[in-house]
Enzyme design. Structure first.
Site, PDB file in Angstrom:
ATOM      1  N   HIS A 142       0.829  -1.205   0.000  1.00  0.00           N
ATOM      2  CA  HIS A 142       0.000   0.000   0.000  1.00  0.00           C
ATOM      3  C   HIS A 142       0.862   1.253   0.000  1.00  0.00           C
ATOM      4  O   HIS A 142       1.401   1.663   1.036  1.00  0.00           O
ATOM      5  CB  HIS A 142      -0.940  -0.015   1.219  1.00  0.00           C
ATOM      6  CG  HIS A 142      -1.967   1.055   1.194  1.00  0.00           C
ATOM      7  ND1 HIS A 142      -2.255   1.849   2.273  1.00  0.00           N
ATOM      8  CD2 HIS A 142      -2.769   1.492   0.190  1.00  0.00           C
ATOM      9  CE1 HIS A 142      -3.193   2.715   1.941  1.00  0.00           C
ATOM     10  NE2 HIS A 142      -3.525   2.523   0.688  1.00  0.00           N
ATOM     11  N   GLU A 154       2.955   0.407   3.308  1.00  0.00           N
ATOM     12  CA  GLU A 154       2.488  -0.659   4.189  1.00  0.00           C
ATOM     13  C   GLU A 154       2.578  -1.996   3.451  1.00  0.00           C
ATOM     14  O   GLU A 154       2.124  -2.105   2.308  1.00  0.00           O
ATOM     15  CB  GLU A 154       1.043  -0.394   4.616  1.00  0.00           C
ATOM     16  CG  GLU A 154       0.928   0.813   5.538  1.00  0.00           C
ATOM     17  CD  GLU A 154      -0.506   1.212   5.845  1.00  0.00           C
ATOM     18  OE1 GLU A 154      -0.788   1.506   7.011  1.00  0.00           O
ATOM     19  OE2 GLU A 154      -1.340   1.251   4.923  1.00  0.00           O
TER      20      GLU A 154
HETATM   21  N1  LIG Z   1      -5.164   7.830  -5.378  1.00  0.00           N
HETATM   22  C1  LIG Z   1      -4.751   7.602  -4.140  1.00  0.00           C
HETATM   23  O1  LIG Z   1      -4.551   8.520  -3.343  1.00  0.00           O
HETATM   24  C2  LIG Z   1      -4.475   6.193  -3.681  1.00  0.00           C
HETATM   25  C3  LIG Z   1      -3.643   5.974  -2.566  1.00  0.00           C
HETATM   26  C4  LIG Z   1      -3.366   4.658  -2.165  1.00  0.00           C
HETATM   27  C5  LIG Z   1      -3.935   3.597  -2.862  1.00  0.00           C
HETATM   28  N2  LIG Z   1      -4.759   3.837  -3.931  1.00  0.00           N
HETATM   29  C6  LIG Z   1      -5.305   2.681  -4.659  1.00  0.00           C
HETATM   30  O2  LIG Z   1      -4.577   2.505  -5.851  1.00  0.00           O
HETATM   31  C7  LIG Z   1      -5.407   1.968  -6.871  1.00  0.00           C
HETATM   32  C8  LIG Z   1      -5.366   2.861  -8.100  1.00  0.00           C
HETATM   33  O3  LIG Z   1      -5.811   4.149  -7.749  1.00  0.00           O
HETATM   34  P1  LIG Z   1      -5.510   5.417  -8.670  1.00  0.00           P
HETATM   35  O4  LIG Z   1      -5.862   6.609  -7.860  1.00  0.00           O
HETATM   36  O5  LIG Z   1      -4.166   5.300  -9.279  1.00  0.00           O
HETATM   37  O6  LIG Z   1      -6.621   5.210  -9.808  1.00  0.00           O
HETATM   38  P2  LIG Z   1      -6.622   5.832 -11.303  1.00  0.00           P
HETATM   39  O7  LIG Z   1      -8.062   5.853 -11.685  1.00  0.00           O
HETATM   40  O8  LIG Z   1      -5.831   7.080 -11.357  1.00  0.00           O
HETATM   41  O9  LIG Z   1      -5.842   4.732 -12.175  1.00  0.00           O
HETATM   42  C9  LIG Z   1      -6.360   3.463 -12.473  1.00  0.00           C
HETATM   43  C10 LIG Z   1      -5.748   3.059 -13.806  1.00  0.00           C
HETATM   44  O10 LIG Z   1      -6.019   1.666 -14.021  1.00  0.00           O
HETATM   45  C11 LIG Z   1      -6.366   1.480 -15.390  1.00  0.00           C
HETATM   46  N3  LIG Z   1      -7.192   0.274 -15.456  1.00  0.00           N
HETATM   47  C12 LIG Z   1      -8.471   0.116 -15.034  1.00  0.00           C
HETATM   48  N4  LIG Z   1      -8.878  -1.148 -15.246  1.00  0.00           N
HETATM   49  C13 LIG Z   1      -7.830  -1.804 -15.793  1.00  0.00           C
HETATM   50  C14 LIG Z   1      -7.613  -3.138 -16.222  1.00  0.00           C
HETATM   51  N5  LIG Z   1      -8.572  -4.065 -16.130  1.00  0.00           N
HETATM   52  N6  LIG Z   1      -6.402  -3.452 -16.754  1.00  0.00           N
HETATM   53  C15 LIG Z   1      -5.421  -2.539 -16.834  1.00  0.00           C
HETATM   54  N7  LIG Z   1      -5.564  -1.253 -16.441  1.00  0.00           N
HETATM   55  C16 LIG Z   1      -6.753  -0.900 -15.918  1.00  0.00           C
HETATM   56  C17 LIG Z   1      -7.106   2.752 -15.780  1.00  0.00           C
HETATM   57  O11 LIG Z   1      -7.048   2.935 -17.194  1.00  0.00           O
HETATM   58  C18 LIG Z   1      -6.326   3.819 -14.999  1.00  0.00           C
HETATM   59  O12 LIG Z   1      -5.256   4.351 -15.759  1.00  0.00           O
HETATM   60  C19 LIG Z   1      -6.778   1.815  -6.238  1.00  0.00           C
HETATM   61  O13 LIG Z   1      -6.917   0.501  -5.729  1.00  0.00           O
HETATM   62  C20 LIG Z   1      -6.742   2.823  -5.107  1.00  0.00           C
HETATM   63  O14 LIG Z   1      -7.609   2.517  -4.051  1.00  0.00           O
HETATM   64  C21 LIG Z   1      -5.022   5.101  -4.374  1.00  0.00           C
END
Ligand SMILES: NC(=O)c1ccc[n+]([C@@H]2O[C@H](COP(=O)([O-])OP(=O)(O)OC[C@H]3O[C@@H](n4cnc5c(N)ncnc54)[C@H](O)[C@@H]3O)[C@@H](O)[C@H]2O)c1
Length: 289
Positions: A142, A154
């Site tokens: 994480h 994490e």
């Molecule tokens: N944004 C934050 O602050 C944060 C912090 C910690 C953890 N997270 C976690 O990280 C993960 C991603 O979050 P994010 O903010 O980067 O989201 P985001 O929406 O910015 O990015 C997700 C990406 O995944 C791609 N995607 C979606 N489905 C897909 C698939 N089947 N195959 C390949 N690519 C695919 C999308 O095109 C997109 O580019 C989530 O699980 C979120 O909970 C986010």
């Protein structure tokens, strides 16, 4: 995971995936980023390129290191191109089903000793682990946003995770120059377990009119030494994102500290989502937002 350069597969090149890809490439790993299709792959390429440029502009890495990192990243829409990965980090949309499906597909093409991880903030790692053949080499990894600035990761052990998996992932995190914190698979893991109730209390203090929004933030900055006050932080996180996080944690823990404060749902309903909407607890003009 050895100290040798190796191949990391990052699933999803969005906000988090592109940051994780950059950190891994700057640490000398070969990185394959999986995206949905050509359009998303192009967007991820631009995001990673900009991120690497920004790393150079901040100093600490020189132009040749950035060029090397850029060369080590490839972006693909084909799961089969991830076959040589030694470590998989999933960072696609925060929805259980797409994560579970994709983890199963990737597990089928990588070698049996490849470590497989998810960057999910909310879904139980123990349930996502069931997507792969050997849940003992599955864990949560994480990262925090923005990845380049947040120095902690994490390492979340599911019920099935082997100790050797946690050790190998902790070494990988150290290789990125970050601090691994091993945690158990509980709602919010460690950091969000502490953060979510704190943000809820700040919202209640604001809604009760205990002090102005500015003074609440100032009191925490000057009184507790936090770099950002809770209301300004909520605007950065996004009030909708926090609402989702606190609801999910409350559903799992049934602990009143995680119950969404009514003011939060009200602001989200009004479209006051934070910086990204130009208005949250504060108002933002285009330049500052
Ligand atoms: N944004 C934050 O602050 C944060 C912090 C910690 C953890 N997270 C976690 O990280 C993960 C991603 O979050 P994010 O903010 O980067 O989201 P985001 O929406 O910015 O990015 C997700 C990406 O995944 C791609 N995607 C979606 N489905 C897909 C698939 N089947 N195959 C390949 N690519 C695919 C999308 O095109 C997109 O580019 C989530 O699980 C979120 O909970 C986010």
């Amino acid at each position: 995971v050895s100290a040798e350069p190796q191949t990391v597969a990052v699933l999803g090149g969005g906000t988090m995936g592109s940051g994780i890809a950059q950190a891994s490439a700057l640490a000398g790993c070969d990185v394959a980023v999986l995206e949905l299709g050509d359009v998303q792959a192009d967007a991820a390429r631009v995001r990673i390129g900009r991120g690497l440029d920004a790393a150079r502009d901040r100093g600490g890495v020189d132009a040749s290191e950035v060029a090397g990192a850029r060369d080590r990243v490839r972006i693909t829409a084909d799961v089969n191109e991830l076959a040589d990965a030694r470590l998989v980090i999933e960072a696609i949309v925060e929805q259980f089903e797409p994560k579970f499906q994709l983890l199963g597909r990737v597990d089928a093409v990588v070698s049996p000793d490849c470590l497989i991880t998810t960057n999910t903030s909310a879904h139980p790692i123990t349930e996502l682990a069931l997507a792969v053949r050997d849940p003992g080499r599955f864990a949560g990894l994480h990262f925090f946003n923005p990845v380049h600035a947040m120095m902690v990761v994490e390492v979340v052990a599911a019920e099935q995770t082997r100790a050797g998996t946690v050790d190998a992932l902790s070494r990988f995190v150290e290789r990125l120059g970050k601090q691994p914190i091993p945690t158990k698979d509980r709602p919010g893991f460690l950091v969000n377990r502490l953060l979510v109730p704190y943000l809820n209390q700040a919202l209640k203090a604001y809604d009760d009119g205990i002090a102005t929004r500015e003074d609440i933030d100032l009191a925490v900055q000057l009184g507790l030494g936090y770099p950002v006050g809770p209301l300004a932080l909520l605007d950065r996180i996004g009030l909708d994102v926090h609402l989702d996080a606190t609801r999910t944690a409350y559903d799992q823990l049934r602990d009143e500290h995680f119950a969404p404060p009514p003011v939060l749902a009200r602001l989200v309903a009004a479209g006051h989502l934070g910086r990204k909407a130009g208005r949250g607890l504060y108002e933002y003009d285009e330049e500052s937002g």
